[in-house]
Write a protein that holds these residues in place. Sequence first.
Motif, PDB file in Angstrom:
ATOM      1  N   SER A   1       0.867  -1.248   0.040  1.00 42.95           N
ATOM      2  CA  SER A   1       0.173  -0.141   0.163  1.00 42.95           C
ATOM      3  C   SER A   1       0.897   1.289  -0.068  1.00 42.95           C
ATOM      4  CB  SER A   1      -0.941   0.064   1.384  1.00 42.95           C
ATOM      5  OG  SER A   1      -1.336   1.419   1.334  1.00 42.95           O
ATOM      6  N   GLU A   2       0.155   2.276  -0.602  1.00 37.30           N
ATOM      7  CA  GLU A   2       1.218   3.422  -0.724  1.00 37.30           C
ATOM      8  C   GLU A   2       1.318   4.023   0.823  1.00 37.30           C
ATOM      9  OE1 GLU A   2       0.012   6.514  -3.813  1.00 37.30           O
ATOM     10  OE2 GLU A   2       0.140   7.696  -2.037  1.00 37.30           O
ATOM     11  N   GLU A   3       0.355   3.559   1.706  1.00 36.82           N
ATOM     12  CA  GLU A   3       0.553   4.053   3.019  1.00 36.82           C
ATOM     13  C   GLU A   3       1.530   3.235   3.937  1.00 36.82           C
ATOM     14  OE1 GLU A   3      -0.787   7.078   4.208  1.00 36.82           O
ATOM     15  OE2 GLU A   3      -1.776   7.124   1.904  1.00 36.82           O
TER      16      GLU A   3
ATOM     17  N   ILE B   1      -2.334  -1.256  -3.436  1.00 33.34           N
ATOM     18  CA  ILE B   1      -3.307  -0.232  -3.558  1.00 33.34           C
ATOM     19  C   ILE B   1      -3.005   0.935  -3.062  1.00 33.34           C
ATOM     20  CG2 ILE B   1      -5.136  -1.595  -3.042  1.00 33.34           C
ATOM     21  CD1 ILE B   1      -5.433  -0.488  -0.230  1.00 33.34           C
ATOM     22  N   ASP B   2      -3.522   1.955  -3.778  1.00 29.34           N
ATOM     23  CA  ASP B   2      -3.384   3.425  -3.080  1.00 29.34           C
ATOM     24  C   ASP B   2      -4.899   4.013  -2.681  1.00 29.34           C
ATOM     25  OD1 ASP B   2      -3.073   5.957  -2.771  1.00 29.34           O
ATOM     26  OD2 ASP B   2      -2.373   6.699  -4.486  1.00 29.34           O
ATOM     27  N   PRO B   3      -5.017   3.707  -1.141  1.00 24.40           N
ATOM     28  CA  PRO B   3      -6.330   3.761  -0.684  1.00 24.40           C
ATOM     29  C   PRO B   3      -6.993   5.070  -0.890  1.00 24.40           C
ATOM     30  CG  PRO B   3      -4.739   3.409   0.934  1.00 24.40           C
ATOM     31  CD  PRO B   3      -3.971   3.339  -0.317  1.00 24.40           C
ATOM     32  N   LEU B   4      -6.457   6.067  -0.812  1.00 24.82           N
ATOM     33  CA  LEU B   4      -7.018   7.241  -1.276  1.00 24.82           C
ATOM     34  C   LEU B   4      -6.022   8.223  -1.909  1.00 24.82           C
ATOM     35  CD1 LEU B   4      -9.227   8.651   1.691  1.00 24.82           C
ATOM     36  CD2 LEU B   4      -9.734   7.672  -0.541  1.00 24.82           C
ATOM     37  N   ASP B   5      -6.117   8.259  -3.410  1.00 27.84           N
ATOM     38  CA  ASP B   5      -5.324   9.082  -3.944  1.00 27.84           C
ATOM     39  C   ASP B   5      -5.841  10.522  -4.255  1.00 27.84           C
ATOM     40  OD1 ASP B   5      -3.103   9.395  -5.968  1.00 27.84           O
ATOM     41  OD2 ASP B   5      -4.865   9.911  -7.266  1.00 27.84           O
ATOM     42  N   GLY B   6      -4.951  11.348  -4.431  1.00 26.68           N
ATOM     43  CA  GLY B   6      -5.265  12.929  -4.299  1.00 26.68           C
ATOM     44  C   GLY B   6      -5.486  13.311  -2.857  1.00 26.68           C
TER      45      GLY B   6
ATOM     46  N   LEU C   1       4.840  10.565  -9.553  1.00 26.18           N
ATOM     47  CA  LEU C   1       3.849   9.206  -9.196  1.00 26.18           C
ATOM     48  C   LEU C   1       4.366   7.866  -9.207  1.00 26.18           C
ATOM     49  CD1 LEU C   1       0.866  10.692 -11.474  1.00 26.18           C
ATOM     50  CD2 LEU C   1       1.182  10.834  -9.094  1.00 26.18           C
ATOM     51  N   ARG C   2       3.811   7.054  -8.428  1.00 24.01           N
ATOM     52  CA  ARG C   2       4.558   5.594  -7.988  1.00 24.01           C
ATOM     53  C   ARG C   2       3.944   4.528  -9.259  1.00 24.01           C
ATOM     54  NH1 ARG C   2       2.767   9.745  -4.889  1.00 24.01           N
ATOM     55  NH2 ARG C   2       3.195   9.544  -2.618  1.00 24.01           N
ATOM     56  N   LEU C   3       4.957   4.063  -9.544  1.00 22.40           N
ATOM     57  CA  LEU C   3       4.895   3.106 -10.289  1.00 22.40           C
ATOM     58  C   LEU C   3       3.923   2.067 -10.021  1.00 22.40           C
ATOM     59  CD1 LEU C   3       5.964   1.408 -13.128  1.00 22.40           C
ATOM     60  CD2 LEU C   3       7.537   0.373 -11.586  1.00 22.40           C
TER      61      LEU C   3
ATOM     62  N   PHE D   1       1.526   1.849  -7.508  1.00 23.09           N
ATOM     63  CA  PHE D   1       0.257   2.084  -7.031  1.00 23.09           C
ATOM     64  C   PHE D   1      -0.474   2.802  -7.938  1.00 23.09           C
ATOM     65  CE2 PHE D   1       3.418   1.794  -3.059  1.00 23.09           C
ATOM     66  CZ  PHE D   1       2.714   0.584  -2.608  1.00 23.09           C
ATOM     67  N   GLU D   2       0.155   3.731  -8.647  1.00 30.47           N
ATOM     68  CA  GLU D   2      -0.597   4.517  -9.619  1.00 30.47           C
ATOM     69  C   GLU D   2      -0.648   4.206 -10.861  1.00 30.47           C
ATOM     70  OE1 GLU D   2       1.544   7.827  -7.347  1.00 30.47           O
ATOM     71  OE2 GLU D   2      -0.405   8.140  -6.250  1.00 30.47           O
ATOM     72  N   CYS D   3       0.996   4.315 -11.707  1.00 29.54           N
ATOM     73  CA  CYS D   3       1.165   4.226 -13.005  1.00 29.54           C
ATOM     74  C   CYS D   3       0.833   2.905 -13.836  1.00 29.54           C
ATOM     75  CB  CYS D   3       2.638   4.669 -13.153  1.00 29.54           C
ATOM     76  SG  CYS D   3       2.937   6.368 -12.485  1.00 29.54           S
TER      77      CYS D   3
HETATM   78 MG    MG Z   1      -1.514   8.389  -4.615  1.00 29.61          MG
END
Ligand code: MG
Length: 331
Positions: free
Chosen positions: A90-92, A113-118, A274-276, A278-280
Amino acid sequence: MSITTLGQFIIEKQQDFPYAKGELSRLLRDIGIAAKIISREVNKAGLTQILGEYGSVNVQGEDVKKLDIIGNETFIWALEKGGEVCAMASEENDDMIPLQGAYSKNGRYVICIDPLDGSSNIDVNVSIGTIFSIYRRVTESGTEPTLNDVLQPGNKLVAAGYVVYGTSTMLVYSTGKGVYGFTLDPSIGEFCLSHPDIKTPEDGKVYSINEGNAGEFPQGVTNYLNWVKETDKATNRPYTARYIGSMVADFHRNLLKGGVFIYPPTAKAPKGKLRLMFECIPMSFIAEQAGGKSTTGTERVLDVEPTEIHQRVPVIMGSKNMVDKVLEFMK
Ligand code: MG
Ligand code: AHM
């Protein structure tokens, strides 16, 4: 009544995979449940005491918001209960999390997962999102999962998707056979198929980039941005800038309407922000499945071999012709 719920759709689609034992279907259903819980929390964020910063700082040195933590914990809960997933990144969290559910060790999948992006948009009532990607584990089921299970390139993805908490909550996902979008109907508490087989336009008018960083962009990106503005001087004003600062929301708009999303390297973030994992990767998978394109500027995002969980890459993704145009300037 002619609605198809996410649950019904997942079961219908299981027939596309004759070897499937139903585990992926159950996992997708668990993600749907987590998404509904997070959506409920996001919707009442202004009323409860969950706005604001949690007081801690995450691995990337950013303030962690309370809703980020709720999102993260909701996923861990849903996935441990389900038992199809052996490990989550997780990103967290700094490190991979081996899940502790009764059946987790036997789980054949891993999830990023990125549980809450932005999350900087949470407190000001602007759209945010959840991003997920699913891989088949590479270690034997029943053993302890390792980092190798998580560090897989995007071309090994089994499924990926996102949830956008916008004017309505939508879940968009793909298992590699097209992209499907579901809108949450709060009156029945179900995600209902609203966007079957999404195809992104080959061309678009929207470019999405944080131009506040313009002084730090590579020359090719600067040249592209000059070009879109010059072209604006023509009678038709073809191009327009849109940047929410929530990648899920920016991406979702561009997916449906056509556009290009760019997060280039900057002086502050030489590898992009941006993270490969979790996001990209997940967003690139959706872009490609919808007929779009995604690149780091030098290679297809889905072919980048990950070396660490929190790795960052530059990204240019969206409508094929628009991505190609940016690449032309970057040559
Ligand atoms: Mg994010
Ligand atoms: P986050 O995961 O910490 O919320 O950060 C990711 C977000 C993306 O949603 C968005 O596209 C980007 O960061 C915006 O960054 P910037 O403010 O540098 O333009």
